[in-house]
Structures are given as structure tokens and as C-alpha cells.
Design an enzyme around this catalytic site. Structure first.
Site, mmCIF file in Angstrom:
data_model
loop_
_atom_site.group_PDB
_atom_site.id
_atom_site.type_symbol
_atom_site.label_atom_id
_atom_site.label_comp_id
_atom_site.label_asym_id
_atom_site.label_seq_id
_atom_site.Cartn_x
_atom_site.Cartn_y
_atom_site.Cartn_z
ATOM 1 N N GLY A 27 -0.766 -2.051 -4.670
ATOM 2 C CA GLY A 27 -2.196 -1.832 -4.456
ATOM 3 C C GLY A 27 -2.772 -2.627 -3.298
ATOM 4 O O GLY A 27 -2.218 -3.630 -2.867
ATOM 5 N N ARG A 72 -10.879 -5.480 -3.487
ATOM 6 C CA ARG A 72 -11.967 -6.347 -3.954
ATOM 7 C C ARG A 72 -11.722 -7.830 -3.691
ATOM 8 O O ARG A 72 -12.613 -8.649 -3.855
ATOM 9 C CB ARG A 72 -12.225 -6.104 -5.450
ATOM 10 C CG ARG A 72 -13.018 -4.828 -5.678
ATOM 11 C CD ARG A 72 -13.082 -4.456 -7.142
ATOM 12 N NE ARG A 72 -11.814 -3.892 -7.606
ATOM 13 C CZ ARG A 72 -11.565 -3.573 -8.871
ATOM 14 N NH1 ARG A 72 -12.466 -3.796 -9.802
ATOM 15 N NH2 ARG A 72 -10.395 -3.063 -9.211
ATOM 16 N N LYS A 94 4.809 -42.438 8.983
ATOM 17 C CA LYS A 94 5.433 -41.142 9.253
ATOM 18 C C LYS A 94 6.888 -41.402 9.600
ATOM 19 O O LYS A 94 7.169 -42.287 10.407
ATOM 20 C CB LYS A 94 4.732 -40.458 10.428
ATOM 21 C CG LYS A 94 5.204 -39.047 10.678
ATOM 22 C CD LYS A 94 5.329 -38.705 12.159
ATOM 23 C CE LYS A 94 6.482 -39.407 12.815
ATOM 24 N NZ LYS A 94 6.725 -39.034 14.207
HETATM 25 C C1 UD1 Z 1 -4.632 -0.012 -15.107
HETATM 26 C C2 UD1 Z 1 -4.431 0.962 -16.251
HETATM 27 C C3 UD1 Z 1 -5.488 0.699 -17.322
HETATM 28 C C4 UD1 Z 1 -5.408 -0.741 -17.760
HETATM 29 C C5 UD1 Z 1 -5.512 -1.685 -16.594
HETATM 30 C C6 UD1 Z 1 -5.259 -3.101 -17.035
HETATM 31 C C7 UD1 Z 1 -3.573 3.011 -15.219
HETATM 32 C C8 UD1 Z 1 -3.900 4.408 -14.821
HETATM 33 N N1 UD1 Z 1 -4.568 2.313 -15.760
HETATM 34 O O1 UD1 Z 1 -5.896 0.280 -14.536
HETATM 35 O O2 UD1 Z 1 -5.300 1.560 -18.422
HETATM 36 O O3 UD1 Z 1 -6.422 -1.010 -18.706
HETATM 37 O O4 UD1 Z 1 -4.546 -1.339 -15.591
HETATM 38 O O5 UD1 Z 1 -5.394 -3.982 -15.963
HETATM 39 O O6 UD1 Z 1 -2.466 2.572 -15.072
HETATM 40 N N2 UD1 Z 1 -0.619 -0.089 -8.323
HETATM 41 C C9 UD1 Z 1 0.390 0.339 -7.500
HETATM 42 N N3 UD1 Z 1 0.284 1.581 -6.900
HETATM 43 C C10 UD1 Z 1 -0.763 2.378 -7.118
HETATM 44 C C11 UD1 Z 1 -1.803 1.930 -7.964
HETATM 45 C C12 UD1 Z 1 -1.700 0.691 -8.574
HETATM 46 O O7 UD1 Z 1 1.363 -0.365 -7.275
HETATM 47 O O8 UD1 Z 1 -0.757 3.472 -6.556
HETATM 48 C C13 UD1 Z 1 -0.504 -1.406 -8.935
HETATM 49 C C14 UD1 Z 1 -1.622 -2.313 -8.507
HETATM 50 O O9 UD1 Z 1 -1.228 -3.061 -7.351
HETATM 51 C C15 UD1 Z 1 -1.797 -3.212 -9.717
HETATM 52 C C16 UD1 Z 1 -1.396 -2.315 -10.879
HETATM 53 O O10 UD1 Z 1 -0.631 -1.259 -10.326
HETATM 54 O O11 UD1 Z 1 -0.924 -4.320 -9.664
HETATM 55 C C17 UD1 Z 1 -2.609 -1.763 -11.636
HETATM 56 O O12 UD1 Z 1 -3.345 -0.955 -10.761
HETATM 57 P P1 UD1 Z 1 -4.920 -0.874 -10.795
HETATM 58 O O13 UD1 Z 1 -5.375 0.080 -9.769
HETATM 59 O O14 UD1 Z 1 -5.495 -2.239 -10.753
HETATM 60 O O15 UD1 Z 1 -5.134 -0.215 -12.239
HETATM 61 P P2 UD1 Z 1 -6.420 -0.295 -13.107
HETATM 62 O O16 UD1 Z 1 -7.432 0.650 -12.602
HETATM 63 O O17 UD1 Z 1 -6.800 -1.714 -13.267
#
Ligand code: UD1
Ligand code: CA
Length: 462
Positions: free
Chosen positions: A4, A8, A350
């Protein structure tokens, strides 16, 4: 999952490389997976993957953590799809654990619990749920009439009624590889975010009897989305680290202001830490070491019974048994203070080796120097080690006495038991047992001060 953007965070640095207790958050997650016995760890990377890969290589060894690239972030389901080629040779009954890269406080025991629950579940899927202390935009756990897990509805897709559900998805899963391979092909981006949701696997598992949810404390699974979350997790990490050290025999006057990095240790029995102390990097303290208020130690090894007095700074240095430094001593990289040696206030060192029992108690700069046992360095001593081009060494042999306000112009050697008279600029080696003196001869003009004052008084009257 660590591909990701971390928008933010508003940062140049990828989110997963922001540090918690001195260690990148992704490294906490990888460390927990390894501690839980993971045979292989695959990091799914996208945003600034090169930077994240080199950070992983530097900490765990080149290639120890495998990398799967997710070039475009199209959701958590898509992220895991991108990792499937990395496990293509693994059998279908293999259990895969999927962790969120931005939730560093997960304990390895929790991963082991997930794996056990997955192994026991006919659906071949287990996940961690949590009840957040305040409303969070997490996926909600929807159950059927019989109480079995039916599906997860993402916050953005949830109805007001569904948002009332207390149980949320923490973002950690264990699943049989066979189910993962099959179910990932069914994902569709027909949701509010237009993403492939990994959480849709839960609905697939319902047909097999329902996934198992294990409740985890929120502080352990809290994800980091912005710097406010980061600070909150930092506090939780500090508490966990400090409590573990206190339970192992370390006294902390004020744990809330004691900052110990995750990779610090060991800390011995009866170590005493004053308020506002920071121990960083690979610092270790032996038994009975005292570190007083405001000291900052980075990559420092301290032997038994040594005392770091208030407001001293040490980096990449060692302190011998019963040695004392401070208050206000600055030991820069390459300082070795041997047993019973002492450095006092406003002494900077040092690449300097102070041998057993040697002392520099006040105001000195000692750089690129070797100082023999029991040598005594007077106030205001300066090793002139740098001429703008090269650095040169000063050798002070055992028992030598350097008078106050002396400059030692390197390269130079002060022989064993020699004396350097106060105010001397030493430019030539001083032989063993000799006295070196470079002073203009003192002149006393008898009665001068009295005559001077009289003359001043007379002038003022006129
Ligand atoms: C996700 C969960 C949600 C949960 C929450 C808890 C899904 C659809 N939703 O939501 O149910 O309550 O985590 O924190 O999974 N990432 C990738 N590739 C992507 C998208 C995300 O590697 O394409 C990684 C992000 O870097 C992160 C993690 O997956 O480390 C979670 O992604 P994020 O977009 O934060 O998911 P949430 O919307 O928080
Ligand atoms: Ca998140």
C-alpha cells in the site's frame, strides 16, 4: 501485505518503514512470523519496493525474506493473488498465514493460535477479530442465524445496522493453500472501493462450515494508518518492552519516559535507569549498570557496575566494569573506556581508548588517542588530531600526567610516567619520565598593580 501507498502518513518514506521502538514496522511483523515458526516469509511489496527490499535484506540477510511484487494496488485480494506464484510449488494442504504489514504489535503466539485454529477448522480458514475501543473503519463480521461466520462486510459497504456490529476484522488470516488458490479466482471488484477484497474469502468458507474467528485485544492488532496511530502504537510498544525488562530485573524510575529500542539487550540484573533515558540500537547493559537522567546510549556495550551520570551521550562505544562517565560527557563512535576509568563533565571523545583507571575529569577533547592505564588528563587538554586534511594519533602512555590547558599536536607520543606542564603545546614526543614544558617565562613586576590603581583614581578626579 505491504504494498500500500500509506497516503495518510504524508511521507516520503514507505509507511511500513516508519519505525516503532527503533525498528521498521514491517520488521516487527516479519519477526513475529519467523518467531512463530514460518518456514518462508514472502513480503508483498509495491510502493517503493526497492527501498523496502533493501531494508529487509539489511535486517534479515539478503533474500531471507522473499518478495512478491504487486505493481498496482488493486486491493488486498489482488495483493495475495500476486504472491501466489511465489508459493506455486507448495502443496495444497500447506497452511498460509496472511499478515497486515502495518500492524506491528501482533505477537507470535497469536500467529501460532491462528495456524492451530485453521488446522482444526473444516473450512480451512481462521482469522483474528477484535472489538475496537472506539469506532474504526474496519470490516464487520456478519454471522448467520446459527452464529456461524457468514461474511465480512467492509466499512464503506456496510449498512448503518451492520456498522453496529462490535466484532471487526483485524486483518490476519490462516488458510489452506488449496482453498486460497481456488477462492482467489472468484473475487470480483463489485464493491464501494472497486477493489478485490481478500475478506470475500470468508463468504466462500461459509459453504464449508464457516471460518473460525479468534478474538484478539485491540492493542495487539491495531493498524497504523497515520502518524497519530503510529504514536499510539509507539506507546504500546514501549509499555510492552519496558514491562518485559522490569520483570527481568531492571529498575525504571519512570517507565513512561524510558525509551528502549526493540533491538536493545541484554540488560542485566539490577540495572537502574533514571527518567528520560534512551537506549537505542544494539545497546547492552551488564548487571548493576546505572544510567542516570537524560542519558542517550546508541549501540553501546556497558560492563558490570558502570555508571553513566546524567545527560551523557554515547554512540558506538564501550564502557568497562565500574567505569564512570558524566555528567555531560560525549563519547562519539570508537570510544573505549576500560574498567575503573573516568570521564567527567564536558569531555568529548572520539576513537579513543582510555585504559584501566585512566581519568579525564573535566573539559577535554580526546580524539584518535590511546591513553594508558592510570594516566591523568588535566582540565582543558586538547588532542589536536586534525590538520584539515589528515587525522593523526596521540599516544599517552601509562601513568603519564597531562597538566591543564595543554595541546597535544598529533602525531605525538607522551612516554610512560612523563609530565606535561600546564599550558604546554606539545609538538615533539616526550620521553619516558620526562617533563615537557613550553611556556613563556613568567615576569613579576613589583608594586605594579598598586601604582596602576593610583594612577586611575587620579585621572578620575581630574
Ligand atoms: C483491511 C480489511 C478490513 C480490516 C482492516 C484491518 C480488506 C478488504 N479489508 O481494510 O476488513 O478491518 O484491514 O486493518 O482486506 N495492501 C496491499 N495491496 C493492496 C491493498 C492493501 O498490499 O492493494 C496492504 C496494505 O499495505 C496494508 C494491508 O494490505 O498493509 C491492509 O490494506 P488497507 O488498505 O489498509 O485495508 P483496510 O482498508 O484497512
Ligand atoms: Ca489499514
Amino acid at each position: 501485505m505491504a504494498a500500500g501507498l500509506g497516503t495518510r502518513m504524508k511521507s516520503e518514506l514507505p509507511k511500513v518503514l516508519h519505525r516503532v521502538a527503533g525498528r521498521p514496522m514491517l520488521h516487527w511483523v516479519v519477526g513475529a512470523a519467523r518467531a512463530a515458526g514460518a518456514q518462508r516469509v514472502v513480503a508483498i511489496l509495491g510502493h517503493r519496493a526497492d527501498l523496502v527490499t533493501s531494508a529487509l535484506d539489511a535486517s534479515f540477510g539478503a533474500g531471507a525474506v522473499e518478495v512478491a511484487l504487486q505493481p498496482e494496488q488493486r486491493g488486498t485480494g489482488h495483493a495475495v493473488q500476486c504472491a501466489l506464484p511465489a508459493v506455486k510449488d507448495e502443496p495444497d494442504d500447506r497452511i498460509v498465514v496472511i499478515l497486515t504489514g502495518d500492524a506491528p504489535m501482533l505477537a507470535s503466539e497469536r500467529i501460532a493460535e491462528l495456524v492451530d485454529a485453521c488446522a482444526a477448522s473444516p473450512a480451512g480458514l481462521a482469522l483474528l477479530s477484535t472489538v475496537p475501543p472506539r469506532p474504526m473503519p474496519y470490516g464487520r463480521l456478519v454471522r448467520d442465524a446459527g452464529g456461524r461466520l457468514q461474511r465480512i462486510v467492509e466499512h464503506t459497504d456496510a449498512t448503518p445496522e451492520q456498522r453496529q456490529i462490535a466484532d471487526t476484522n483485524a486483518g490476519f488470516y490462516a488458510i489452506r493453500l488449496g482453498h486460497l488458490r481456488k477462492d482467489l479466482t472468484t473475487l470480483r471488484a463489485d464493491n464501494a472501493k472497486g477493489e478485490l477484497y481478500l475478506t470475500d474469502l470468508v463468504a466462500q468458507a461459509h459453504a464449508r462450515g464457516g471460518a473460525t474467528a479468534i478474538d484478539a485485544p485491540f492493542t495487539e492488532v491495531a493498524g497504523i494508518n497515520d502518524r497519530v496511530d503510529l504514536a499510539g502504537v509507539e506507546v504500546a510498544a514501549r509499555k510492552r518492552i519496558n514491562e518485559a525488562w522490569m520483570r527481568s530485573g531492571v529498575t525504571m524510575v519512570d517507565p513512561a519516559s524510558t525509551y528502549i529500542d526493540a533491538d536493545v539487550g541484554p540488560l542485566g540484573k539490577d540495572v537502574w535507569l533514571g527518567p528520560n533515558v534512551a537506549l537505542r540500537g544494539a545497546t547492552s547493559l551488564a548487571d548493576k549498570v546505572r544510567v542516570d537522567i537524560g542519558a542517550v546510549l546508541t549501540d553501546v556495550k556497558v560492563a558490570e557496575g558502570a555508571y553513566v551520570k546524567p545527560y551523557s551521550i554515547m554512540s558506538e562505544s564501550t564502557l568497562g566494569a565500574r567505569a564512570e562517565i558524566g555528567p555531560f560527557t560525549h563519547c562519539r563512535p570508537g570510544t573505549r573506556v576500560d574498567e575503573d576509568a573516568r570521564l567527567g563533565n564536558f569531555v568529548e571523545t572520539k576513537k579513543t581508548h582510555l585504559m584501566a583507571g585512566a581519568k579525564a575529569n573535566h573539559l577535554a577533547y580526546l580524539g584518535d588517542a590511546s591513553i594508558g592505564t592510570k594516566a591523568n588528563i588535566g582540565a582543558g587538554t586538547i588532542t589536536c588530531n586534525y590538520d584539515g586534511v589528515g587525522k593523526y594519533k596521540t599516544t599517552i602512555e601509562a601513568g603519564a600526567f597531562i597538566g591543564s590547558d595543554s595541546q597535544l599536536v598529533a602525531p605525538v607520543t607522551i612516554g610512560r610516567d612523563a609530565y606535561v606542564g600546564s599550558g604546554t603545546t606539545v609538538t615533539k614526543d616526550v620521553p619516558r619520565g620526562a617533563l615537557a614544558l613550553s611556556r613563556i617565562k613568567q615576569v613579576n613586576v613589583e608594586g605594579w598593580a598598586d601604582r596602576f590603581r593610583e594612577a586611575q583614581a587620579k585621572r578620575r578626579k581630574e
